[in-house]
Motif scaffolding. Structure first.
Motif, PDB file in Angstrom:
ATOM      1  N   ARG A 183       1.686   1.855  -3.440  1.00 35.88           N
ATOM      2  CA  ARG A 183       0.493   2.333  -4.158  1.00 35.88           C
ATOM      3  C   ARG A 183       0.294   3.830  -3.897  1.00 35.88           C
ATOM      4  O   ARG A 183       0.006   4.598  -4.816  1.00 35.88           O
ATOM      5  N   TYR A 184       0.446   4.241  -2.634  1.00 33.70           N
ATOM      6  CA  TYR A 184       0.294   5.670  -2.322  1.00 33.70           C
ATOM      7  C   TYR A 184       1.396   6.496  -2.989  1.00 33.70           C
ATOM      8  O   TYR A 184       1.162   7.626  -3.429  1.00 33.70           O
ATOM      9  N   GLN A 201       0.827  -1.203   0.000  1.00 33.82           N
ATOM     10  CA  GLN A 201       0.000   0.000   0.000  1.00 33.82           C
ATOM     11  C   GLN A 201       0.864   1.258   0.000  1.00 33.82           C
ATOM     12  O   GLN A 201       0.506   2.266  -0.615  1.00 33.82           O
ATOM     13  N   ALA A 245      -4.558  -4.038  -5.979  1.00 32.38           N
ATOM     14  CA  ALA A 245      -4.634  -5.480  -6.240  1.00 32.38           C
ATOM     15  C   ALA A 245      -5.543  -6.203  -5.250  1.00 32.38           C
ATOM     16  O   ALA A 245      -6.244  -7.146  -5.614  1.00 32.38           O
ATOM     17  N   LEU A 301       3.102 -11.183  -9.830  1.00 29.10           N
ATOM     18  CA  LEU A 301       1.953 -10.271  -9.843  1.00 29.10           C
ATOM     19  C   LEU A 301       1.802  -9.555  -8.506  1.00 29.10           C
ATOM     20  O   LEU A 301       2.250 -10.043  -7.472  1.00 29.10           O
ATOM     21  N   SER A 302       1.185  -8.395  -8.561  1.00 27.73           N
ATOM     22  CA  SER A 302       0.870  -7.653  -7.340  1.00 27.73           C
ATOM     23  C   SER A 302      -0.373  -8.262  -6.720  1.00 27.73           C
ATOM     24  O   SER A 302      -1.476  -8.074  -7.224  1.00 27.73           O
ATOM     25  N   ALA A 303      -0.178  -8.972  -5.655  1.00 27.75           N
ATOM     26  CA  ALA A 303      -1.300  -9.569  -4.918  1.00 27.75           C
ATOM     27  C   ALA A 303      -0.705 -10.110  -3.643  1.00 27.75           C
ATOM     28  O   ALA A 303       0.488 -10.440  -3.609  1.00 27.75           O
ATOM     29  N   TRP A 304      -1.516 -10.195  -2.585  1.00 31.54           N
ATOM     30  CA  TRP A 304      -0.930 -10.583  -1.313  1.00 31.54           C
ATOM     31  C   TRP A 304      -1.938 -11.284  -0.427  1.00 31.54           C
ATOM     32  O   TRP A 304      -3.153 -11.199  -0.620  1.00 31.54           O
ATOM     33  N   GLU A 313       2.760   5.699  -5.756  1.00 30.29           N
ATOM     34  CA  GLU A 313       2.369   5.718  -7.177  1.00 30.29           C
ATOM     35  C   GLU A 313       1.361   6.841  -7.431  1.00 30.29           C
ATOM     36  O   GLU A 313       1.436   7.566  -8.421  1.00 30.29           O
ATOM     37  N   THR A 325     -10.515 -12.977   4.545  1.00 25.69           N
ATOM     38  CA  THR A 325     -10.516 -11.627   3.957  1.00 25.69           C
ATOM     39  C   THR A 325      -9.549 -10.666   4.633  1.00 25.69           C
ATOM     40  O   THR A 325      -9.269  -9.601   4.098  1.00 25.69           O
ATOM     41  N   GLY A 326      -9.090 -11.005   5.823  1.00 31.32           N
ATOM     42  CA  GLY A 326      -8.214 -10.093   6.549  1.00 31.32           C
ATOM     43  C   GLY A 326      -8.952  -9.056   7.378  1.00 31.32           C
ATOM     44  O   GLY A 326      -8.327  -8.209   8.016  1.00 31.32           O
ATOM     45  N   SER A 327     -10.274  -9.114   7.399  1.00 34.03           N
ATOM     46  CA  SER A 327     -11.018  -8.147   8.221  1.00 34.03           C
ATOM     47  C   SER A 327     -10.715  -8.385   9.690  1.00 34.03           C
ATOM     48  O   SER A 327     -10.682  -9.525  10.140  1.00 34.03           O
ATOM     49  N   GLN A 347      -6.064   8.728   4.004  1.00 36.79           N
ATOM     50  CA  GLN A 347      -5.174   9.055   2.897  1.00 36.79           C
ATOM     51  C   GLN A 347      -5.945   9.740   1.769  1.00 36.79           C
ATOM     52  O   GLN A 347      -5.506  10.747   1.214  1.00 36.79           O
ATOM     53  N   ALA A 389     -17.787  -6.670   6.258  1.00 31.60           N
ATOM     54  CA  ALA A 389     -16.696  -6.323   7.177  1.00 31.60           C
ATOM     55  C   ALA A 389     -15.435  -5.956   6.390  1.00 31.60           C
ATOM     56  O   ALA A 389     -14.718  -5.011   6.740  1.00 31.60           O
ATOM     57  N   TRP A 390     -15.185  -6.702   5.327  1.00 26.89           N
ATOM     58  CA  TRP A 390     -14.006  -6.379   4.506  1.00 26.89           C
ATOM     59  C   TRP A 390     -14.126  -4.976   3.923  1.00 26.89           C
ATOM     60  O   TRP A 390     -13.164  -4.206   3.926  1.00 26.89           O
ATOM     61  N   ARG A 417       6.303  -1.841 -12.797  1.00 25.80           N
ATOM     62  CA  ARG A 417       5.484  -0.873 -12.055  1.00 25.80           C
ATOM     63  C   ARG A 417       6.308  -0.188 -10.951  1.00 25.80           C
ATOM     64  O   ARG A 417       6.220   1.028 -10.762  1.00 25.80           O
ATOM     65  N   GLU A 426      -8.737 -21.859  -1.210  1.00 29.61           N
ATOM     66  CA  GLU A 426      -9.137 -21.248  -2.478  1.00 29.61           C
ATOM     67  C   GLU A 426      -7.965 -21.326  -3.446  1.00 29.61           C
ATOM     68  O   GLU A 426      -6.820 -21.283  -3.011  1.00 29.61           O
ATOM     69  N   THR A 457     -13.384  -2.413   6.504  1.00 26.40           N
ATOM     70  CA  THR A 457     -11.948  -2.393   6.773  1.00 26.40           C
ATOM     71  C   THR A 457     -11.203  -1.647   5.670  1.00 26.40           C
ATOM     72  O   THR A 457     -10.336  -0.814   5.937  1.00 26.40           O
ATOM     73  N   PHE A 478      -8.609  -8.649  -6.458  1.00 25.46           N
ATOM     74  CA  PHE A 478      -8.705 -10.089  -6.209  1.00 25.46           C
ATOM     75  C   PHE A 478      -9.815 -10.425  -5.209  1.00 25.46           C
ATOM     76  O   PHE A 478     -10.497 -11.434  -5.347  1.00 25.46           O
ATOM     77  N   THR A 479      -9.978  -9.586  -4.213  1.00 26.14           N
ATOM     78  CA  THR A 479     -11.032  -9.862  -3.242  1.00 26.14           C
ATOM     79  C   THR A 479     -12.403  -9.746  -3.895  1.00 26.14           C
ATOM     80  O   THR A 479     -13.273 -10.602  -3.698  1.00 26.14           O
ATOM     81  N   PHE A 525      -4.284 -16.712  -6.814  1.00 19.24           N
ATOM     82  CA  PHE A 525      -4.794 -15.528  -7.509  1.00 19.24           C
ATOM     83  C   PHE A 525      -4.775 -15.735  -9.024  1.00 19.24           C
ATOM     84  O   PHE A 525      -5.667 -15.295  -9.737  1.00 19.24           O
ATOM     85  N   ASP A 527     -10.168 -12.218  10.344  1.00 18.73           N
ATOM     86  CA  ASP A 527     -10.788 -13.250   9.530  1.00 18.73           C
ATOM     87  C   ASP A 527      -9.721 -13.693   8.522  1.00 18.73           C
ATOM     88  O   ASP A 527      -9.210 -12.872   7.762  1.00 18.73           O
ATOM     89  N   VAL A 545     -19.143 -11.233   6.254  1.00 16.08           N
ATOM     90  CA  VAL A 545     -17.690 -11.212   6.059  1.00 16.08           C
ATOM     91  C   VAL A 545     -17.315 -10.197   4.973  1.00 16.08           C
ATOM     92  O   VAL A 545     -16.369  -9.422   5.121  1.00 16.08           O
TER      93      VAL A 545
END
Lengths: 793, 152
Positions: A425-426, A422, B32, A742-745, A428, A612-614, B146, B134-135, A451, A638, B138, B36-37, A641, A609, B131
């Motif tokens: 990205r900022y 991130q 990204a 690729l950009s993904a995490w 960028e 999703t990372g929430s 920002q 919530a994402w 990139r 899953e 977040t 993807f999400t 990506f 979670d 879920v």
């Protein structure tokens, strides 16, 4: 004293020992040609900084120059041994160094003096802070600096400027270790110890090619494997690594399917009732959820996804279930993937379900990639608060505010800490207009390099780079500062198993180079950062004073250094934190009583979670009343990506070779290491190569949706359908593996995906002999090479 | 009984949500995690729309149109820039919350009908949407300061 070639004999002579024994000493030494021991004027103590193992050593100094190294027999990590990079890699500091500051004038970097360089930095920094505030600033640092430096920058960034945009390249290597510990145990912190290897009866290596990434740790494992009562070894890796060759069970799963395998292993452990019911009942929470989420994940289901026989998965679980003392390690194969945290939590879960934690021989080692990644994490230089404090806990923020004597609102706890992806990205977008990069080379190490180059080279963001070399990143900066490197400054760092070492200054840095500590204190003074009472922030300007500051900050937290001193570290060598008045000699294992850091007052996070990372809400965390119990968490599997399709039918994975470290800033300048692996290659399986009409050494083009690289092909034992590329070779875009990624995490640890990208491969032309790849590691050719190149040594 | 028309509206809502996720995923490629999400959420929404449509067709066929005034506005184009991302997320959030709440109501109605299959589908989906919602919260919180303070 052993004087031998650590290039051809990577792990050195065996010193087998039995379970429960002490790993025998074997002191490795290397002095440059023409230097005898009698020529050495001083031996200066420290530890190797070329992988996360942290081997204790002494630097030989003669005539003001480093002339060699030798391992410290009394050091708990290596008992005297050194690997190829440890023995030879320091020589890379003796050429190609930056010796003066550089500044961009008329599009070119030109030499300047410190006053001009720092003046330009502070002018831009102060103007942006005045105009747009602290969110205009980002700091991207390293896993190779020292505690004193990380903590100093943490105070500057979090107490002085107040920006949440701080992260390390630890995001790329070890963020998942931290995230998995936090999710499972409530806080970061390695639970176990290298000494657990000495008495385990089973070893599980998950995505961890230890034979190449931590060679001395592998030597320790080899000495157990070759001794009486050897442990059984299980290896999860799509490549036939040196580890795989010694394994009782090798699971060469498709890259990108770790969580399917792990969910199946947990499923099978539960289905066969191999769990320690007492331990689980007393010390864990979440079994029901874990059972539910893994209910359908049978070995047959996973076998289909992972591409390995169900019987092998069952056999691996049986070894886990029938061993009394299991050590698991987990590394980049798991961390640099799309469900990294969930898969790594499942490694923790296997141990929790079997009660395999906190006693000799039973432990987890979530690895680090870099030598001081741990310190970036704990000192709060990255996307966390210092001392594993919870940025969502006002009490923790108040503690820091008191310690630093600043208003709590200055400390950036009101927005989630920003991860490296991130931050870039900022940058960028230009909302970060000032980005300081220290001791790392994102123009080679980040995903999707085209990139990254455009971000660093654009006008929208002012880029400062402090480094020892004019790296690919430094070449794009607006100001470049020459930094002192290892053994040119004093400070501490901590390895994978919480062992703290003191590296003492052995020689002066070249030219006008200065330590990162000196550079940042200078920056802070020029910005006139002050606390509430007008005292300078940070209040120190020497390494030892910074260390005292860090000790105060760490006191009472899991990574408690309050009982450590430089003098103690000098005498003893490595010591494991926490070190307090109660544990003055350090602490071998955490959680020996099965009580974890999951109380609301103490924990580092409320959790996330894993899908999703929430974040979990504080109220939900409190309602769950974990109260010291570990948390059993996972997520449904899953697919990655990006998965293979008709146009890009192969799975790329990137990785390392034993002879190089990261972007080769040091190792390419070390003749022994560079000669052993001088140029890029890519690995293909024999069936894939046959199908594509490719022979050993042919020049091939590997293409993804983001770019391509050209490299000679090595026909290796990599899994069918998988292409391996080492990511070290970034000096030209056409050889940098991260052109393809690729950009993904991962949604929780935010660690980028480096282990799966869809690619195609085509032959460009015949090569000039075999690929320039090492031949005695995972890169070994399938068939013996017909032409001798000298690299087969 | 108004339920069939209400369920038809929910099928439409899930389809609209799937379309919105697809649009978000395509429109914010430089972010990204959003790409993807949202692609993953789109797959879930599509599957749920299909599952519900099958149930509705089988068990609660609707004769007329759904309640028009409750039908969500389509969301198929995206904005640019940091503020654009924030506003798109907010709009998406609104749609997802509407879907989540509707499923909760359908679950309740399922109990009234003693329809265990409907209860199960609705319970699973409202949890799944929780879920996703919530994402979005977040992600908006990560972006807000920002975007609103320093974005150019």
């Amino acid at each position: 004293m052993v004087l031998e070639d650590r290039i051809s004999d990577i792990w050195g002579a065996r010193n087998p020992f039995a379970s429960g024994g002490v790993w025998p000493d074997r002191v490795d030494q290397f002095l440059v040609d023409g230097v005898e021991e009698s020529d050495v004027e001083t031996w200066v103590r420290g530890a190797c900084l070329l992988c996360s193992n942290g081997c204790g050593l002494e630097v030989a100094v003669s005539g003001g120059r480093m002339v060699g190294v030798r391992g410290r027999a009394e050091d708990r990590i290596n008992h005297g041994r050194l690997g190829p990079k440890g023995l030879y890699g320091w020589q890379g500091e003796q050429s190609g160094r930056l010796t003066t500051p550089l500044i961009r004038r008329g599009g070119e970097l030109v030499e300047t003096d410190w006053e001009t360089a720092m003046g330009a930095i502070v002018e831009r920094s102060a103007a942006l802070l005045a105009e747009r505030g602290p969110l205009s600033h980002g700091f991207y640092t390293s896993g190779q600096l020292m505690i004193e430096e990380y903590y100093t920058l943490a105070v500057i960034g979090k107490a002085g400027i107040g920006t949440p945009h701080m992260d390390g390249n630890t995001r790329l290597c070890t963020a998942t270790a931290s995230a998995a510990f936090q999710e499972s145990f409530g806080t970061d912190g390695q639970p176990s110890s290298y000494t657990d290897i000495d008495s385990c009866d089973a070893l599980f290596l998950f995505g961890h090619n230890v034979a190449e990434t931590q060679t001395v740790l592998w030597a320790r494992m080899l000495d157990r494997l070759d001794g009486p009562e050897p442990p059984r070894l299980v290896c999860v890796d799509p490549r036939r690594t040196n580890v795989a060759e010694r394994a009782s069970v090798h699971l060469p799963i498709r890259n990108g399917t770790n969580l399917a395998l792990m969910n199946a292993m947990v499923h099978e452990l539960i289905a066969t009732d191999a769990i320690d019911h007492d331990y689980v009942a007393e010390h864990t929470a979440g079994l029901e959820d874990l059972e539910r989420l893994t209910a359908e994940a049978t070995p047959e289901w996973a076998a289909e996804i992972c591409g390995v026989p169900a019987a092998d998965i069952r056999r691996a679980v049986e070894i886990f279930a029938t061993s009394d003392r299991v050590v698991s390690t987990c590394s980049m194969g798991f961390y640099q993937s799309h469900q990294a945290t969930a898969a790594s939590c499942q490694v923790n879960n296997l141990h929790l379900l079997r009660g395999m934690l906190g006693r000799p021989g039973a432990g987890i080692l979530q690895m680090n990639g870099q030598p001081s990644a741990e310190n970036n994490r704990e000192a709060g230089c990255g996307a966390a608060l210092p001392g594993f404090r919870n940025w969502n806990n006002p009490e923790h923020v108040a503690e820091l505010a008191e310690l630093w004597n600043v208003d709590p609102i200055v400390i950036p706890h009101w927005t989630p800490p920003t991860n490296a992806n991130q931050i870039f990205r900022y940058a960028e977008q230009g909302s970060i207009g000032f980005l300081w990069i220290a001791g790392t080379n994102p123009a080679v190490s980040m995903p999707e390099l085209a990139r990254i180059r455009s971000i660093l080279g654009g006008e929208q963001c002012f880029v400062v780079v402090s480094d020892g070399y004019l790296t690919e990143t430094a070449q794009l900066a607006d100001v470049v500062l020459p930094a002192a490197l290892w053994a040119e400054k004093t400070g501490t760092y901590t390895n994978v198993d919480r062992t703290v070492h003191l590296q003492e200054k052995a020689v002066d840095p070249p030219g006008q180079a200065r330590s990162d500590l000196d550079i940042w204190v200078d920056y802070a003074r020029r910005l006139d950062l002050r606390d509430k009472d007008g005292r300078p922030l940070p209040p120190w300007d020497t390494p030892e004073a910074a260390f005292e500051g860090w000790k105060a900050c760490s006191a009472g937290r899991p990574c408690d250094y309050s009982g450590l001193t430089y003098a103690q570290l000098h005498e003893i060598g490595g010591i494991q934190w926490p070190v307090t008045t109660d544990t003055p000699e350090g602490t071998e294992r955490l959680y020996v009583d099965g009580v974890f850091a999951t109380t609301a007052e103490y924990c580092e996070t409320w959790g996330h979670d894993l899908t999703t990372g929430s974040p979990v809400a504080e109220a939900d965390f409190r309602a769950a009343r974990f109260e010291g119990r570990a948390i059993l968490k996972t997520a449904p599997y899953e697919p990655a990506f990006e998965t293979p399709d008709e146009e890009y039918p192969l799975r790329l994975t990137t990785g390392r070779t034993v002879y190089h470290f990261h972007t080769r800033t040091k190792t390419s300048r070390t003749v022994q290491l560079n000669d052993a692996a001088p140029e890029v290659w890519v690995e293909l399986s024999q069936p894939d190569a046959f199908r594509l009409g490719i022979s050993e050494g042919d020049l091939v083009r590997v293409s993804s949706r983001r770019g391509h690289i050209d490299a000679p092909a090595r026909i290796s034992h990599v899994r069918d359908g998988v292409v391996f590329a080492p990511w070290h070779y970034g000096s030209q875009a056409v050889t940098a593996a991260n052109e393809l990624t690729l950009s993904a995490w991962d949604p929780v640890s935010k660690q980028p995906e480096f282990k799966v990208a869809a690619v195609n491969v085509r032959r460009l032309r015949a090569g000039e002999g075999p690929a320039p790849a090492p031949t005695i590691t995972a890169s070994a050719p399938v068939t013996p090479l017909v032409r001798v190149t000298g690299r087969e040594r | 009984m108004h339920l069939p028309r209400y369920l038809a509206m929910l099928v439409d809502t899930e389809r609209a949500l799937a379309d919105a996720y697809v649009a978000m995923s395509a429109g914010h490629r430089a972010d990204a995690d959003v790409t993807f999400t949202c692609a993953s959420f789109a797959r879930q929404a599509t599957a749920h729309a299909a599952e519900l449509a099958a149930t509705v067709e089988d068990r609660y066929p609707s004769t007329g149109d759904g309640p028009d005034r409750l039908r969500p506005a389509p969301f198929t184009t995206t904005r640019t820039g940091a503020v654009g991302l924030l506003r798109d997320l907010a709009e998406l959030h609104q749609l997802a919350v509407f879907a989540e709440t509707t499923w909760e109501l359908v679950e309740q109605v399922g109990y009234g009908l003693r329809d265990r299959e409907l209860i199960a589908i609705a319970s699973r989906r409202s949890t799944g949407l929780g879920v996703q919602v919530a994402w979005m919260r977040t992600r908006m919180k990560a972006e807000a300061a920002q975007a609103l303070l320093v974005a150019t």
